[in-house]
Design a protein around this motif. Structure first.
Motif, mmCIF file in Angstrom:
data_model
loop_
_atom_site.group_PDB
_atom_site.id
_atom_site.type_symbol
_atom_site.label_atom_id
_atom_site.label_comp_id
_atom_site.label_asym_id
_atom_site.label_seq_id
_atom_site.Cartn_x
_atom_site.Cartn_y
_atom_site.Cartn_z
ATOM 1 N N ALA A 183 0.837 -1.201 0.000
ATOM 2 C CA ALA A 183 0.000 0.000 0.000
ATOM 3 C C ALA A 183 0.870 1.248 0.000
ATOM 4 O O ALA A 183 1.978 1.265 0.549
ATOM 5 C CB ALA A 183 -0.900 -0.012 1.235
ATOM 6 N N LYS A 184 0.360 2.315 -0.632
ATOM 7 C CA LYS A 184 1.029 3.615 -0.577
ATOM 8 C C LYS A 184 0.618 4.268 0.730
ATOM 9 O O LYS A 184 -0.483 4.800 0.860
ATOM 10 C CB LYS A 184 0.637 4.471 -1.773
ATOM 11 N N VAL A 185 1.494 4.199 1.698
ATOM 12 C CA VAL A 185 1.139 4.620 3.058
ATOM 13 C C VAL A 185 1.985 5.820 3.462
ATOM 14 O O VAL A 185 3.014 6.117 2.856
ATOM 15 C CB VAL A 185 1.371 3.464 4.056
ATOM 16 N N PRO A 186 1.563 6.530 4.515
ATOM 17 C CA PRO A 186 2.388 7.619 5.038
ATOM 18 C C PRO A 186 3.779 7.123 5.415
ATOM 19 O O PRO A 186 3.964 5.984 5.856
ATOM 20 C CB PRO A 186 1.601 8.095 6.258
ATOM 21 N N ASP A 187 4.756 8.012 5.280
ATOM 22 C CA ASP A 187 6.138 7.652 5.593
ATOM 23 C C ASP A 187 6.447 7.765 7.076
ATOM 24 O O ASP A 187 7.460 7.224 7.540
ATOM 25 C CB ASP A 187 7.090 8.548 4.796
ATOM 26 N N ALA A 188 5.606 8.471 7.815
ATOM 27 C CA ALA A 188 5.837 8.614 9.253
ATOM 28 C C ALA A 188 4.522 8.877 9.959
ATOM 29 O O ALA A 188 3.588 9.447 9.378
ATOM 30 C CB ALA A 188 6.833 9.749 9.531
ATOM 31 N N VAL A 189 4.462 8.449 11.218
ATOM 32 C CA VAL A 189 3.282 8.643 12.063
ATOM 33 C C VAL A 189 3.756 9.244 13.384
ATOM 34 O O VAL A 189 4.666 8.709 14.022
ATOM 35 C CB VAL A 189 2.550 7.311 12.335
ATOM 36 N N TYR A 190 3.123 10.361 13.782
ATOM 37 C CA TYR A 190 3.535 11.064 14.993
ATOM 38 C C TYR A 190 2.347 11.184 15.953
ATOM 39 O O TYR A 190 1.273 11.660 15.570
ATOM 40 C CB TYR A 190 4.037 12.470 14.664
ATOM 41 N N PRO A 191 2.546 10.787 17.220
ATOM 42 C CA PRO A 191 1.458 10.956 18.197
ATOM 43 C C PRO A 191 1.327 12.414 18.609
ATOM 44 O O PRO A 191 2.315 13.143 18.705
ATOM 45 C CB PRO A 191 1.909 10.089 19.369
ATOM 46 N N ILE A 192 0.086 12.834 18.848
ATOM 47 C CA ILE A 192 -0.181 14.160 19.405
ATOM 48 C C ILE A 192 -0.662 13.938 20.832
ATOM 49 O O ILE A 192 -1.821 13.619 21.079
ATOM 50 C CB ILE A 192 -1.243 14.917 18.586
ATOM 51 N N GLY A 193 0.229 14.069 21.771
ATOM 52 C CA GLY A 193 -0.088 13.801 23.161
ATOM 53 C C GLY A 193 1.183 13.795 23.983
ATOM 54 O O GLY A 193 2.292 13.875 23.432
ATOM 55 N N SER A 194 1.055 13.681 25.289
ATOM 56 C CA SER A 194 2.211 13.831 26.169
ATOM 57 C C SER A 194 2.797 12.510 26.639
ATOM 58 O O SER A 194 3.912 12.478 27.148
ATOM 59 C CB SER A 194 1.811 14.668 27.391
ATOM 60 N N ASP A 195 2.068 11.405 26.493
ATOM 61 C CA ASP A 195 2.525 10.119 27.003
ATOM 62 C C ASP A 195 3.316 9.391 25.911
ATOM 63 O O ASP A 195 2.758 9.087 24.852
ATOM 64 C CB ASP A 195 1.317 9.284 27.440
ATOM 65 N N PRO A 196 4.598 9.076 26.120
ATOM 66 C CA PRO A 196 5.381 8.432 25.055
ATOM 67 C C PRO A 196 4.913 7.023 24.734
ATOM 68 O O PRO A 196 5.147 6.540 23.623
ATOM 69 C CB PRO A 196 6.812 8.437 25.621
ATOM 70 N N VAL A 197 4.271 6.345 25.670
ATOM 71 C CA VAL A 197 3.722 5.013 25.396
ATOM 72 C C VAL A 197 2.306 5.131 24.851
ATOM 73 O O VAL A 197 1.934 4.439 23.911
ATOM 74 C CB VAL A 197 3.753 4.127 26.655
ATOM 75 N N GLY A 198 1.509 6.024 25.453
ATOM 76 C CA GLY A 198 0.203 6.283 24.872
ATOM 77 C C GLY A 198 -0.932 6.294 25.860
ATOM 78 O O GLY A 198 -1.091 5.363 26.644
ATOM 79 N N SER A 199 -1.708 7.367 25.834
ATOM 80 C CA SER A 199 -2.951 7.455 26.582
ATOM 81 C C SER A 199 -3.738 8.625 26.029
ATOM 82 O O SER A 199 -3.197 9.473 25.318
ATOM 83 C CB SER A 199 -2.690 7.658 28.083
#
Length: 593
Positions: A183-199
């Motif tokens: 698939a032609k997919v994005p080259d990078a994905v960036y989280p918008i948030g403060s938790d480096p693992v995720g919440s």
């Protein structure tokens, strides 16, 4: 959980059609679930390409009985390459029989959300289980490296709330092939948030924000933001029924208004908006309506994708940029998460460009409020409160790429309309009707010189209707509440290149239900009657793909189920690269054959 007020509340070229002939796959049919009380929905599963996937288990049979996260380690699939035709998340959940609230469920990896939804409520004799899927192909760049993740289903288990939730999740990677290319997919994905693992991030006032300061590659061609915003806790769990604060005492309803909309900005400049879907959880308004079929997307939310491509040149200038989300109208408790997806120019180390027009910047998200409320000398209050906002905006920008200057225009009209209708006689009746419609008409066009290199049209409608009629049945405060709810998700998308139509698709997901509950003066449930509900899901695309399914229920069990009726040959058939669930598309809906 009861809210405030009366309740606690197809156009394709002939050549393309022939090219894809025979490439569709039959959507799986689970067989007839008639008679079951377990979770049953009409939603399609994520279609798959041919071939055997590589599987990475994220977590298995984890128990959620407190408010601690469940961490996991991720390792890319061995021997499966780094570019895939499709990546799919599968997750299975269950809750033991007993008493338990609906709970919010999330899965994150390196700060990026992989799943966001809620849970089904059990009964004293039923331990429901359910399966969810999400197409994560556009997040492929995230999965090429090892990372840390966590699942979170905050849950109280004690002598009163006894339901224990369990869950498992895995990623399926489908290797690229001649039939199903990468698939032609994005080259990078960036989280918008403060938790480096995720919440998720808590937003409690319009001034609160979720943001990230990012220094991006210097060759960004396209950019998109996937946004989730979910209201929780009174009054924001039932934000769609609230009224402007000045009418709260007169109506007995929650204040703060019923307009909600996510505002996106880049370095303080308005960059786009994301409407808020009126999800109703399985304990919402009348918990029996959602057994065994929850409301639209209740167990598995879809993100709303904002096109930020006019800002690609700005984002590529090598400086740090702040991407921010605020929520207009929030009144105590909303959870949010977002991910920035960027496509890079593979033949240029650096591009340049800027935003040249932005009419959204001068349009504040301030709705117009109207009222016909009147209170008589006897204390009866009747009339309605209206909330309306419609904004048309155009954002234009360009980027100088290795293949020339590309000008992109995002043209959108986003509208919101809500009417709250009241008939209230103290200690006698409390009748409230909510009629709401959120709509989006969007058009994104990219031009290289005079050539239209891509054109994307999207249309969304979120109709919502709730009728709650409460009648007090005795002087002790006992009452009966009759509830009727209708909600829908309607999507139309169309892609073309230089006026040549490539692909179009329509998704319609509608749910309706009703029930009547007898309460005592403390709002403890005495009995309920007349429960019935129905969900109808349809998908069609311009290449001949078709999916239709419906499920109906009464007295808490499935009474009817149909799959394929109305499609050619009375059989569901969808292409492996399509999005029959309504999930957002990337740069192109078609594989790169």
């Amino acid at each position: 959980m009861l809210p405030m007020g009366s309740f606690s509340r197809c156009l394709a070229a002939a050549g393309l059609t022939l090219f894809f002939a025979g490439a569709a796959q039959a959507a799986p049919d689970p067989g007839s679930p008639v008679g079951t009380a377990n979770v049953t929905v009409a939603d399609p599963t994520v279609p798959r390409p041919p071939g055997t996937p590589c599987v990475v288990q994220l977590f298995s049979n984890d128990t959620f009985d407190d408010f601690n996260t469940r961490p996991f380690n991720y390792t890319p699939p061995a021997g499966c390459g780094t570019r895939w035709s499709k990546v799919v998340l599968e997750a299975d959940f269950s809750v033991t029989a007993g008493r338990q609230f609906d709970r919010t469920a999330t899965i994150f990896l390196d700060g990026v959300n992989l799943f966001f939804g809620t849970t089904q409520e059990p009964t004293s004799t039923l331990a429901p289980s359910w399966h969810v899927e999400r197409d994560l192909t556009d997040y492929s760049a995230l999965f090429r490296n090892a990372g840390n993740g966590q699942a979170d289903i905050g849950n109280i288990v004690n002598g009163t709330y006894t339901g224990v939730i369990q869950g498992s999740a895995r990623l399926l990677f489908y290797p690229a092939s001649a039939v199903a290319p990468a698939a032609k997919v994005p080259d990078a994905v960036y989280p918008i948030g403060s938790d480096p693992v995720g919440s998720t991030v808590l937003l409690q006032a319009s001034a609160n924000q979720m943001s990230a300061t990012l220094t991006l590659p210097r060759n960004v061609e396209r950019a998109y933001l996937d946004v989730f915003t979910q209201g929780q806790s009174t009054p924001d769990e039932f934000w769609y029924t609230c009224v402007p604060t000045q009418y709260a005492n007169q109506t007995g309803e929650c204040g703060g208004g019923n307009f909600r909309e996510a505002e996106i900005s880049i370095d303080g400049q308005s960059a786009g908006v994301a409407p808020v879907y009126p999800w109703v959880f399985t304990g919402g308004a009348d918990l029996f309506i959602w057994k065994p079929t929850p409301g639209v997307q209740t167990l598995n939310f879809l993100p709303y994708r904002v096109d930020l491509t006019p800002f690609a040149g700005l984002l590529s200038n090598g400086s740090p940029h702040q991407v921010t989300l605020t929520l207009a109208g929030v009144n105590y408790y909303f959870m949010a998460t977002a991910a920035l997806l960027v496509y890079e120019d593979p033949h240029a180390a650096q591009v340049s460009g800027q935003v040249v027009r932005n009419t959204l910047a001068d349009q504040a998200p301030t709705p117009t409020i109207g009222s016909t409320l009147a209170t008589s000398a006897s204390g009866e209050t009747t009339g309605n409160v209206t909330t309306n906002l419609s904004r048309h905006f155009v954002i234009e920008g360009y980027v100088n790429t290795s293949h020339g200057r590309v000008d992109t225009t995002v043209d959108q009209t986003v509208a919101f309309a809500n009417t709250e209708i009241f008939d209230v006689i103290p200690n006698s009746i409390y009748d409230q009707t909510t009629e709401q419609l959120t709509s989006v008409e969007g058009h994104s066009v990219s031009r290289t010189g005079t050539w239209v290199s891509s054109e994307f049209h999207q249309s969304y409608r979120y109709p919502f209707y709730m009728l709650s009629n409460q009648t007090f049945t005795d002087s002790a405060g006992d009452s009966t509440i009759e509830t009727n709810i209708r909600q829908g998700f309607d999507e139309h998308v169309a892609f073309s290149v230089d006026g040549f139509p490539l692909y179009a698709a329509d998704v319609h997901n509608h749910h309706e239900g009703s029930d009547s509950i007898d309460y005592d003066a403390n709002y403890d449930i005495l009995s309920h009657a007349g429960q019935n509900s129905k969900q109808v899901f349809t998908f069609r695309d311009s290449l001949g793909g078709c999916y239709r399914a419906s499920v109906s229920a009464a007295n808490d069990v499935v009474t009817g189920y149909n799959s394929g009726n109305g499609c050619p040959g009375q059989q569901n058939r969808v292409f492996w690269f399509s999005h029959p669930d309504g999930a957002p598309f990337g740069a192109s809906p078609l594989p790169a054959w």
